[in-house]
Structure formats: structure tokens, C-alpha cells
Design an enzyme around this catalytic site. Structure first.
Site, PDB file in Angstrom:
ATOM      1  CB  CYS A 160      -0.870   0.002   1.258  1.00 19.78           C
ATOM      2  SG  CYS A 160      -1.878   1.475   1.480  1.00 19.78           S
ATOM      3  CB  CYS A 186      -2.982   3.661  -5.777  1.00 19.74           C
ATOM      4  SG  CYS A 186      -4.284   2.767  -4.910  1.00 19.74           S
TER       5      CYS A 186
END
Ligand code: DGL
Length: 248
Positions: free
Chosen positions: A71, A181
């Protein structure tokens, strides 16, 4: 034997697990989707760090030898703290600005990421290293995480949401787009249809997988486990996680 913990705010980190399993297929993994607290992108660094501590504690209780913070937002907010507080190795994510700056022909690099990633000192530092060499155009992938968590990876609505953030980068002349992302690779087919010929998208997951292998070898952690496989866990419903896992 070894167990590798991998987590994200949701199912996006499966795009990293996909690449890790290509080079470490005989390993045992626990993947955790913190979807009950997703998205992280607009949350405070303190909130994200607290979530990362709780998840790391769970991974340790399950015998994890290393943890992949799959992440970008959590890496930017919390990985330095995690590394200072825990003895096990952490591998994180960062937007692939360097390869993009090297590869661009137009001299314009587009970065798609969450607000949390784009405002974090870790990213601003990376950006500063290349700002003289290339022009960096940034956009938050607004609504992208929610699309993936809803398993809405195509269709008119998904296309409109993706185009709203991608088109401004293309309009600025970006010919290389960084997927900053871990959720965004699941929208790549859609992005490639929107973008003209010659636009390149960079997913850092293969580089993260290679980094994990190097870290395991450097730490003397086995690359295989006698009981290889993936255990899926989530803080909320596991519906998307299980469905998306069938796609990787
Ligand atoms: N997959 C996460 C990332 O790479 C998304 C964070 C969020 O939940 O907004 O930043």
C-alpha cells in the site's frame, strides 16, 4: 519455513501478491485486506500507523517472518515507524517516478496516486529528485479505490471515473503514467483503452517482488515453505477479496 505477511487497505495489494507469487511460488502468505477501514487515502498518518501496528501484530502472532506493506499510502505514512518498532523486515511501495523519468520521451510523467501518497514527505522527496529532469503531472485517482473494492473494473461508469483523473494527465502531454496505488493495476485495461497509442503505464509491483526476494535472501529467511499457499483475511466482508483473488 517462512510466512510472509502482505497487507493493504483493501484488495489492491493483490496486484503485488500476484507478482510476488510469480517469483516465490512455494512460499506461505497471509494476505490481509483492511477493508473495514478503507480507504486510507484521506485518513491521517496517525490513523494509518495505528492500523499498520494492529495488522503487524496480527501477522507476528501468525508467525510472519517478513511483512510487505502493499500500500503506497500506508508505506508513506507508517513504514519508518514500523521499522523502528519491529524487528522483522518490512518491504514497502513507492510511486515509480525514477523509471518513468528515465523512460519518458515527451518529458512529461503522470502520477496517479491517493491524496495521502501525494502529500507525504516520502513522495515529495522522490518527486524533488526528478523535478529538474522531467515535468511531473499529478492527479489523485479519485474514486479508483472504491471502483476496485466494488469489483467495478469496467463499464460506462468506471470509464467515466477513470477518465476524469487520467485525461488531465494525458492532456498535459504525459506519455508515461505511474500507477502509484496498488489498486490501480486492476483498472489498467480500462486505462489502456482510454490512453492513446504510445502511452506507457508503470506498475511497481514486479520491482517490489524482486526487492522482497532480495530482502529474504539477505535476512536468511527461506524462500519456500513446506505448506505453500495463500491465506486471505479481511477486517470487513471478504467478498471482493475472494473474487479478485481468482483474477490474479
Ligand atoms: N492500495 C492503497 C495504496 O496503494 C490505497 C489506499 C487507500 O485505501 O486509499 O495507496
Amino acid at each position: 519455513m517462512a510466512t510472509i505477511g502482505i497487507f493493504d487497505s483493501g484488495s489492491g495489494g493483490l496486484s503485488v501478491l500476484r507478482e510476488i507469487r510469480k517469483i516465490l511460488p512455494e512460499q506461505r502468505y497471509i494476505y490481509f485486506s483492511d477493508n473495514a477501514h478503507c480507504p486510507y487515502g484521506e485518513k491521517s498518518a496517525q490513523y494509518i500507523t495505528d492500523r499498520c501496528r494492529a495488522i503487524t501484530d496480527m501477522m507476528l502472532s501468525e508467525g510472519a517472518s517478513a511483512v510487505v506493506v502493499a500500500c503506497n499510502t500506508a508505506t508513506a505514512a507508517a513504514i519508518a515507524t514500523l521499522r523502528s518498532e519491529y524487528a522483522l523486515p518490512f518491504v514497502g511501495m513507492e510511486p515509480a517516478v525514477k523509471p518513468a523519468a528515465t523512460g519518458t520521451r515527451s518529458g512529461v510523467v503522470g502520477v496517479l496516486a491517493t491524496a495521502g501518497t501525494l502529500k507525504a514527505p516520502k513522495y515529495l522527496n522522490i518527486k524533488g529528485q526528478y523535478a529538474d529532469a522531467v515535468r511531473i503531472a499529478e492527479r489523485v485517482g479519485k474514486g479508483f479505490v472504491e471502483l476496485v473494492e466494488a469489483m467495478e473494473l469496467d463499464g460506462p461508469h468506471a470509464e467515466a471515473v477513470v477518465r476524469a483523473s487520467l485525461q488531465p494527465l494525458l492532456d498535459e502531454g504525459a506519455d508515461t503514467i505511474v500507477l502509484g496505488c496498488t489498486h490501480y493495476p486492476f483498472l489498467l485495461p480500462l486505462m489502456q483503452r482510454i490512453a492513446p497509442e504510445g502511452v506507457t503505464f508503470i506498475n511497481p509491483a514486479p520491482a517490489v517482488a524482486r526487492r522482497l526476494k532480495d530482502v529474504l535472501q539477505g535476512s536468511g529467511i527461506p524462500l519456500t515453505d513446506p505448506h505453500p499457499g495463500v491465506e486471505l483475511r479481511s477486517s470487513g466482508s471478504d467478498t471482493t477479496l475472494k473474487k479478485l483473488f481468482t483474477l490474479i
